[in-house]
Design an enzyme around this catalytic site. Structure first.
Site: not given
Ligand code: FE
Ligand code: ZN
Length: 254
Positions: A132, A59-60, A170, A55, A113, A57
């Site tokens: 996530d 942090d990905h 995570h 996805h 999410h 975000h």
């Molecule tokens: Fe994440």
């Molecule tokens: Zn995420």
């Protein structure tokens, strides 16, 4: 055999490097940052051929452009996120297939999410990269989807073979488990799993991957049918999706 390397980055993210020794191809799943990936590739003598994003975000996908520029790899990501994932080369939708050498991943759409979230299931390797959507004893927050959407997404993952290994993005397991114990305090398997988790975390070791089998027994977001859970949160006789929505709501303010 698919070789899987787990790289802990940022506060609690995991990047996964998948290497197929036969073809020499290597994929990075959700590279939050580029540097640790480049260092690992260098150390292993691997060449990055693919990025798989679940996805959009940061942090990905934060490492996408630098990795692409330095390795020439192909970026595969959800088609509906094509305007918000940097460097995307191929957009995938539910039912698509992605290959790494002779290993094939089925793309499963799991909105909730985020609206475009997908997961990658290497059925032949009993391995799932779920970003996530599903966490060990938890699930992602509902940023762009309804509880109903997320519940439907989780039903697809629940139906995967019990031995499937769950590689989530995570390290949230211990905190998830503390919450799980509040809604199912008498779940023996949950209590036992938490003992193992606490031991691992005390030694700063990863608790991921888990398996679908473990999640079915201990993850409150997989346990809408548990009478003990329903009784604890006062949701006897409600529809599974309503129980899920209530557990998600409780976890948000835990
Ligand atoms: Fe994440
Ligand atoms: Zn995420």
């Amino acid at each position: 055999m698919l070789t899987i390397l787990q790289l802990p980055v940022l506060n609690d993210n995991y990047i996964y490097l998948l290497h197929d020794p036969v073809s020499g191809e290597t994929a990075a799943v959700d590279p939050a940052v580029a540097q640790p990936v480049l260092a690992a590739l260098d150390q292993k003598g691997w060449r990055l051929t693919l990025i798989l994003n679940t996805h959009h975000h940061g942090d990905h996908v934060g490492g996408n452009l630098e990795l692409k520029q330095k390795t020439g790899c192909t970026v595969i990501a959800p088609l509906s996120d094509r305007n918000r994932i940097p460097g995307i080369d191929r957009g995938v939708v539910d039912g698509d297939e992605v290959t790494l050498g002779k290993h094939t991943a089925n793309v499963i759409s799991t909105p909730g999410h985020t609206s475009g979230h997908v997961v990658y299931h290497f059925a032949g390797d009993d391995t799932l990269f779920c970003g996530d959507t599903l966490f060990a004893m938890g699930c992602g927050r509902l940023f762009e989807g309804s509880a109903e959407q997320m519940w439907h997404s989780l039903q697809k993952l629940k139906a995967l073979p019990a031995a499937t290994r769950i590689y989530c993005a995570h390290e949230y397991t211990q905190a998830n488990g503390w919450f799980a114990l509040t809604v199912e305090p008498d779940n023996r398997q949950l209590q036992q799993r938490m003992e193992v988790i606490n031991q691992l975390r005390a030694n700063r070791l990863p608790t991921v991957p888990s398996t679908i089998e473990q999640e079915l027994a201990t993850n409150p977001f997989f346990r809408e049918d548990s009478l003990a859970l329903r009784e604890t949160i006062n949701m006897m006789g409600k529809k599974p999706v309503e129980v899920f929505a209530e557990v998600r709501r409780m976890k948000d303010s835990f």
